[in-house]
Design a protein around this motif. Structure first.
Motif, PDB file in Angstrom:
ATOM      1  N   TRP A   1     -11.843 -11.903 -13.193  1.00  0.00           N
ATOM      2  CA  TRP A   1     -11.093 -10.843 -13.870  1.00  0.00           C
ATOM      3  C   TRP A   1     -11.530 -10.756 -15.324  1.00  0.00           C
ATOM      4  O   TRP A   1     -11.901 -11.762 -15.931  1.00  0.00           O
ATOM      5  CB  TRP A   1      -9.583 -11.139 -13.819  1.00  0.00           C
TER       6      TRP A   1
ATOM      7  N   GLY B   1      -5.890  -6.107  -6.680  1.00  0.00           N
ATOM      8  CA  GLY B   1      -6.757  -5.445  -7.658  1.00  0.00           C
ATOM      9  C   GLY B   1      -7.570  -4.330  -7.013  1.00  0.00           C
ATOM     10  O   GLY B   1      -7.604  -3.197  -7.499  1.00  0.00           O
ATOM     11  N   GLU B   2      -8.205  -4.673  -5.890  1.00  0.00           N
ATOM     12  CA  GLU B   2      -9.024  -3.665  -5.178  1.00  0.00           C
ATOM     13  C   GLU B   2      -8.165  -2.487  -4.722  1.00  0.00           C
ATOM     14  O   GLU B   2      -8.619  -1.355  -4.675  1.00  0.00           O
ATOM     15  CB  GLU B   2      -9.677  -4.289  -3.936  1.00  0.00           C
ATOM     16  N   SER B   3      -6.924  -2.774  -4.384  1.00  0.00           N
ATOM     17  CA  SER B   3      -6.039  -1.714  -3.904  1.00  0.00           C
ATOM     18  C   SER B   3      -5.330  -1.005  -5.066  1.00  0.00           C
ATOM     19  O   SER B   3      -4.477  -0.151  -4.831  1.00  0.00           O
ATOM     20  CB  SER B   3      -4.989  -2.294  -2.956  1.00  0.00           C
ATOM     21  N   GLN B   4      -5.661  -1.401  -6.285  1.00  0.00           N
ATOM     22  CA  GLN B   4      -5.077  -0.811  -7.496  1.00  0.00           C
ATOM     23  C   GLN B   4      -3.556  -0.894  -7.530  1.00  0.00           C
ATOM     24  O   GLN B   4      -2.865   0.067  -7.881  1.00  0.00           O
ATOM     25  CB  GLN B   4      -5.545   0.626  -7.669  1.00  0.00           C
ATOM     26  N   ILE B   5      -3.072  -2.039  -7.113  1.00  0.00           N
ATOM     27  CA  ILE B   5      -1.627  -2.286  -7.159  1.00  0.00           C
ATOM     28  C   ILE B   5      -1.361  -3.229  -8.339  1.00  0.00           C
ATOM     29  O   ILE B   5      -1.898  -4.333  -8.381  1.00  0.00           O
ATOM     30  CB  ILE B   5      -1.141  -2.926  -5.838  1.00  0.00           C
ATOM     31  N   PRO B   6      -0.586  -2.760  -9.308  1.00  0.00           N
ATOM     32  CA  PRO B   6      -0.347  -3.597 -10.493  1.00  0.00           C
ATOM     33  C   PRO B   6       0.448  -4.853 -10.164  1.00  0.00           C
ATOM     34  O   PRO B   6       1.360  -4.821  -9.340  1.00  0.00           O
ATOM     35  CB  PRO B   6       0.437  -2.686 -11.440  1.00  0.00           C
TER      36      PRO B   6
ATOM     37  N   GLU C   1      -7.006 -10.609  -5.630  1.00  0.00           N
ATOM     38  CA  GLU C   1      -8.231  -9.814  -5.498  1.00  0.00           C
ATOM     39  C   GLU C   1      -7.930  -8.536  -4.703  1.00  0.00           C
ATOM     40  O   GLU C   1      -8.311  -7.436  -5.070  1.00  0.00           O
ATOM     41  CB  GLU C   1      -9.261 -10.660  -4.725  1.00  0.00           C
TER      42      GLU C   1
ATOM     43  N   GLU D   1       0.821  -1.228   0.000  1.00  0.00           N
ATOM     44  CA  GLU D   1       0.000   0.000   0.000  1.00  0.00           C
ATOM     45  C   GLU D   1       0.842   1.261   0.000  1.00  0.00           C
ATOM     46  O   GLU D   1       0.475   2.260  -0.588  1.00  0.00           O
ATOM     47  CB  GLU D   1      -0.913   0.010   1.235  1.00  0.00           C
TER      48      GLU D   1
END
Ligand code: GTP
Ligand code: MG
Length: 201
Positions: A167, A131-136, A128, A101
């Motif tokens: 996805w 993805g939710e945390s927008q970490i590539p 998951e 994060e």
């Protein structure tokens, strides 16, 4: 990419204490024993730059390795291995999720998956969460030397089908073996391109 140097820099459990500066970094994450530390050694062609073990739980901290003096590889502890009962232990250690994060220098995470097994809930849950945390992230299938080509293909297909349940598309993935260096060139070239695209910004 030619590797001219690879040095261990530091270990810690606090993202705030990780190396300062703006070098891009790439982190390996996945279940205990999946082969994160071995993959680092394979990529760097060094036997024991990162500590490995046949027993799960070897890597306990966030480990930074400085490569070619201008980017980092990060070896993380595994998840999903609890010596204590599941209920008394958080699924993902807090300092690992905090690392993802908070670490600004992280370009992307590589989620390692043992190609021999069917999709495991804990890996799906971790992706998951990323993805939710927008970490590539990308996927790295490990231990490909342990399967025959047909079985490997079958498992990859099954994995893709499972991923497509949640996805829109299968994330980019690499197939590797730390035993025979499969995937080394493609992973290093990929990282090299990312580093170039960042320095062009
Ligand atoms: P933790 O630090 O405990 O989370 O584990 P890790 O993911 O870093 O795994 P590690 O690299 O220590 O490897 C675990 C075991 O798997 C070791 O016995 C390795 O020799 C073995 N291993 C790792 N990668 C491969 C591979 O590509 N092929 C084969 N055959 N064995 C591998
Ligand atoms: Mg390890």
């Amino acid at each position: 990419m030619k590797i001219s140097s690879a040095e261990f820099v530091m270990s810690n459990s606090d993202v705030a204490q990780c190396p300062k500066g703006r070098f891009p970094e790439y982190a390996f994450i996945g279940r205990s024993n999946v082969g994160k530390s071995s993959l680092i050694n394979m990529l760097m062609q060094r036997k024991s730059l990162a500590k490995t073990s046949g027993r799960p739980g070897k890597t306990q901290l966030i480990n930074h390795f400085l490569i070619n003096k201008n980017w980092y590889l990060v070896d993380l502890p595994g998840y999903g291995y609890a010596r204590v009962s599941k209920s008394s232990k958080k699924t993902f250690q807090k300092f690992i999720t905090q690392y993802f994060e908070k670490r600004q220098q992280l370009v992307l995470g590589f989620v390692l998956i043992d190609c021999r097994h069917e999709p495991q809930p804990i890996d799906l849950a971790f992706m998951e969460w990323l993805g939710e945390s927008q970490i590539p992230f990308n996927i790295v299938f490990t231990k490909a030397d342990k399967l025959k080509p047909m079985a490997l293909e079958r498992n990859l297909k099954a994995y893709e089908l499972k991923m497509l349940e949640s996805w829109e598309e299968m994330p980019q993935y690499f197939i590797t073996s730390s035993q025979n260096s499969l995937g080394r060139e493609s992973l290093l070239e990929y990282i090299d391109k990312l580093n170039d695209s960042l320095s062009a910004l």
